[in-house]
Design a protein around this motif. Structure first.
Motif, short mmCIF file in Angstrom:
data_model
loop_
_atom_site.label_atom_id
_atom_site.label_comp_id
_atom_site.label_asym_id
_atom_site.label_seq_id
_atom_site.Cartn_x
_atom_site.Cartn_y
_atom_site.Cartn_z
N TYR A 37 2.53 -1.33 -9.11
CA TYR A 37 1.59 -2.27 -8.27
C TYR A 37 2.32 -3.82 -8.34
O TYR A 37 2.99 -4.20 -8.87
CB TYR A 37 0.28 -2.55 -9.27
N LYS A 74 -14.68 -3.74 -1.32
CA LYS A 74 -13.25 -4.23 -1.16
C LYS A 74 -13.03 -5.33 -1.75
O LYS A 74 -13.86 -6.19 -1.77
CB LYS A 74 -12.74 -4.22 0.23
N ARG A 77 0.94 -1.01 -0.07
CA ARG A 77 -0.04 0.15 0.22
C ARG A 77 0.76 1.02 -0.16
O ARG A 77 0.34 2.20 -0.28
CB ARG A 77 -0.94 0.07 1.08
N LYS A 78 1.92 1.17 0.41
CA LYS A 78 3.05 2.37 0.52
C LYS A 78 3.38 2.67 -1.00
O LYS A 78 4.04 3.52 -1.06
CB LYS A 78 4.33 1.93 1.14
N GLN A 111 1.16 3.39 -3.06
CA GLN A 111 -0.22 4.26 -3.59
C GLN A 111 0.14 5.55 -3.93
O GLN A 111 1.14 6.23 -3.43
CB GLN A 111 -1.08 4.29 -2.19
#
Length: 256
Positions: free
Chosen positions: A201, A232, A193-194, A196
């Motif tokens: 990806y 989600k 997620r860091k 983002q």
């Protein structure tokens, strides 16, 4: 010649009448005989006709019996053929079912083997600059680029191999990274997620079946987001407005 003095006219007439009667009697007898002969011939013809009629009726009866027997034999043969065909269809259906079951077991076994092989792998998706003369990326550059990505997400773990495997539908370069254990993979997946906001990806390395399932889940997520719902996505599962729904072979199962 002199007339016989003893023969009178009346005697002559009587004699003539007698001769006439005799002639008539013979004619009548002849006619009677003819009629009798005709009658006998008619009776004989009638007798012959009755005999022929009986024989004809007998032949007709025998012919009907033969036809009936042939029809019964034909019906029996037809029933036997239908029974044989039905048994053959059942046998074939059972054989096909057995083959399908065996094929399913083989497919599941192969799918399990592929998942085991990919269990510790990740896929890095990012557009890279080709530095080779032939337009490809060197193995050393791929290795260094992988290390940089892992450093960015604070998951500097050792990996066995990093290889360029092509491009995806969005024309992004794909790198498969084979990690040494599953714990290292979980650390990377937790920290990805860091990335983002960056055009980079990280996903799990999936089999073709897993990719198909995930594609269906993404399609479902897109539809639900259009309805204004909070969505989600997880591995073979989707959360819609806080409720998780699992996915198995492309079909939703029990929600949690």
């Amino acid at each position: 010649m002199r007339p016989n003095p003893t023969q009178t006219p009346s005697t002559s007439r009587a004699k003539s009448a007698k001769q006439t009667n005799t002639t008539k009697s013979k004619e009548e007898e002849q006619m009677q005989n003819n009629e009798n002969n005709i009658m006998m011939e008619i009776l004989k013809e009638l007798k012959d006709m009755r005999k022929e009629n009986r024989e004809f009726r007998k032949e007709i009866t025998e012919l009907r019996e033969q036809i009936t027997k042939r029809e019964e034999d034909l019906e029996t043969r037809q029933n036997n053929m239908e029974n044989q065909l039905s048994n053959l269809e059942k046998k074939t259906e059972m054989q096909v079912q057995k083959l399908e079951d065996k094929l399913k077991v083989l497919e599941e076994t192969e799918e399990y083997r592929k998942r085991r092989e990919k269990r510790n792998n990740i896929i890095i998706k990012q557009k890279l600059h080709n530095t080779q003369e032939d337009g490809t990326i060197s193995a050393n550059e791929i290795k260094n680029h992988t290390k940089e990505i892992l450093k960015k997400i604070e998951a500097e773990v050792d990996f066995s191999r990093a290889a360029y495997i092509g491009k995806d539908g969005a024309n992004r370069d794909l790198i498969r990274v084979e990690l040494k254990n599953f714990d290292d993979k979980m650390k990377i997946m937790s920290n990805k997620r860091k990335l983002q906001g960056q055009e980079c990806y990280i996903d799990s390395d999936l089999t073709s079946e897993e990719r198909r399932i995930q594609a269906e889940i993404r399609k479902k997520a897109k539809e639900e987001r259009k309805k204004g719902k909070t969505v989600k996505i997880g591995y073979q599962k989707i959360q819609i407005d806080g409720k998780w729904e699992n996915w198995t072979e492309g079909s939703r199962v029990k929600g949690t």
